[in-house]
Design a protein around this motif. Structure first.
Motif, PDB file in Angstrom:
ATOM      1  N   ASP A 306     -12.002 133.151 109.627  1.00 44.35           N
ATOM      2  CA  ASP A 306     -11.474 133.357 108.321  1.00 44.35           C
ATOM      3  C   ASP A 306     -12.518 133.134 107.296  1.00 44.35           C
ATOM      4  O   ASP A 306     -12.789 133.993 106.320  1.00 44.35           O
ATOM      5  CB  ASP A 306     -10.335 132.593 107.764  1.00 44.35           C
ATOM      6  N   ASN A 309     -15.203 135.980 107.829  1.00 45.07           N
ATOM      7  CA  ASN A 309     -14.644 137.245 107.639  1.00 45.07           C
ATOM      8  C   ASN A 309     -14.608 137.435 105.918  1.00 45.07           C
ATOM      9  O   ASN A 309     -15.265 138.573 105.440  1.00 45.07           O
ATOM     10  CB  ASN A 309     -13.050 137.385 107.988  1.00 45.07           C
ATOM     11  N   GLN A 310     -13.938 136.464 105.272  1.00 44.88           N
ATOM     12  CA  GLN A 310     -13.951 136.446 103.919  1.00 44.88           C
ATOM     13  C   GLN A 310     -15.401 136.625 103.377  1.00 44.88           C
ATOM     14  O   GLN A 310     -15.599 137.403 102.129  1.00 44.88           O
ATOM     15  CB  GLN A 310     -13.520 135.147 103.409  1.00 44.88           C
ATOM     16  N   ASN A 314     -17.146 139.322 100.895  1.00 47.51           N
ATOM     17  CA  ASN A 314     -17.699 139.037  99.643  1.00 47.51           C
ATOM     18  C   ASN A 314     -19.280 139.604  99.597  1.00 47.51           C
ATOM     19  O   ASN A 314     -19.845 139.289  98.427  1.00 47.51           O
ATOM     20  CB  ASN A 314     -17.562 137.621  99.309  1.00 47.51           C
TER      21      ASN A 314
END
Ligand code: ZN
Length: 355
Positions: A306, A309-310, A314
């Motif tokens: 997570d 991936n974030q 960004n």
């Protein structure tokens, strides 16, 4: 077939020395590999059989024994003697957790009484072509052979974590011609008699054992072995890898792009184990663990996925991710200082390859 004595005890000793060296150099707590052949009772008629740091498992029934992972020829030869002395029944089934050279070889000593079973991916990894290997040991020049640099590039990049150790290549290049064929790597690996694709149930002596392929993760030919009456699960190099000792809370070795299989599939395969009804996880490495321990290992991968991936969404660079993704909630886990950035890089490589 040309027969050579098993080199694994030598290999594992050298590997452990290297691990200790690498970790001392980085000032980490270094739980060394342990070396002592042992049979340890789990529950009921279920036992762990291991050499200290590598473990198999076996279930004794009135009609014979079901064994998973013979480890290597020297160990399986010792184990056969022990089983013959302690239990007056033959080994009827041998299951491979996966095809890797440090868990599956050695079934030859049981071949006269046992049927050998593995996931169908093992057939592909034994078809003579370059097999899927652990520790970022991959066919870098696509020549179908295992070259010294295939071993040494990851070994040099991450001593004691990925690859093997200096000198390992010479131990698999049996004819000394400068390349190791897949057959040379798998010299003690017996081809299974039966391959299954998704799941398989074994019954023997009134007892039941369930096998299933959880999906790809550390390997592409993985089998999880579930003992429902004993409420115990066996799986190897997934959930608890070779760095794990008494506590499962240990950052994964995360070699290459996470062994070249999608991190989402790793997570799903851990969830498939979590979905089982069990009390004891008795895997190929580490102590006996609980269901909560297995969940913790899955949660780490989920949080790693997570966060990276974030960060990709960004627009962060890999270097920025290494600075900013601290995974602070895992700062008490083993290898946090040493492997946090490496885990981020592995997830980055994984998520840019598989999306
Ligand atoms: Zn493995």
């Amino acid at each position: 077939m040309k027969k050579l004595p098993s080199l694994l005890p030598v290999l594992t000793f050298a590997f452990s020395s290297l691990i200790s060296f690498a970790l001392n150099a980085q000032d980490e707590e270094a739980p060394a590999f342990r070396f002592a052949n042992e049979i340890r009772h789990i529950t009921g008629d279920l036992y762990r059989a291991g050499n200290g740091s590598w473990h198999g498992i076996f279930l004794v029934t009135d009609d014979g024994i079901i064994l998973a992972d013979p480890l290597n020829l020297e160990f399986s030869t010792w184990l056969k003697t022990q089983l013959d002395e302690r239990f007056d029944v033959p080994v009827r089934y041998v299951i491979y957790s996966h095809s890797h050279f440090d868990h599956a070889p050695g079934a030859a000593v049981f071949a006269d009484t046992a049927t050998i079973i593995a996931h169908e991916g093992v057939a592909l990894n034994m078809d003579g072509r370059y097999p899927q290997m652990p520790g970022d040991m991959i066919d870098r020049n696509n020549n179908g052979m295992i070259d010294e640099e295939d071993i040494m590039i990851p070994t040099t990049a991450d001593p004691g974590i990925c690859g093997m150790f200096p000198g390992y290549f010479e131990t698999i290049d049996l004819n000394g011609d400068g390349v190791a064929t897949p057959a040379e790597l798998q010299v003690d690996l017996v081809r299974p008699d039966i391959f299954y694709s998704e799941r398989m149930t074994l019954t023997l002596g009134g007892k039941t054992v369930e096998l299933f392929h959880p999906g790809k993760n550390h390997g592409d030919d993985m089998t999880v072995v579930y003992f429902p009456e004993e409420r115990t699960v066996f799986a190897t190099d997934m959930i608890a890898d070779a760095l794990v000792r008494d506590d499962i809370r240990s950052l994964p070795s995360a070699c290459g792009p996470l062994d070249g299989t999608p991190i989402a599939e790793w997570i799903r395969s851990y969830e498939a184990v979590e979905a089982l009804d069990f009390d004891i996880f008795a895997g190929g490495h580490g102590d006996f663990f609980s269901h909560d321990d297995v969940s913790a290992a899955r949660q780490f991968l989920q949080d790693l996925h997570d966060a990276v991936n974030q960060a990709l969404a960004n627009g962060l660079s890999l270097e920025q991710m290494k600075q900013e993704i601290l995974l602070q909630q895992y700062s008490h886990w083993a290898y946090y200082e040493q492997l946090r950035e490496k885990n981020i890089e592995a997830a980055y490589l994984n998520l840019t390859r598989f999306r």
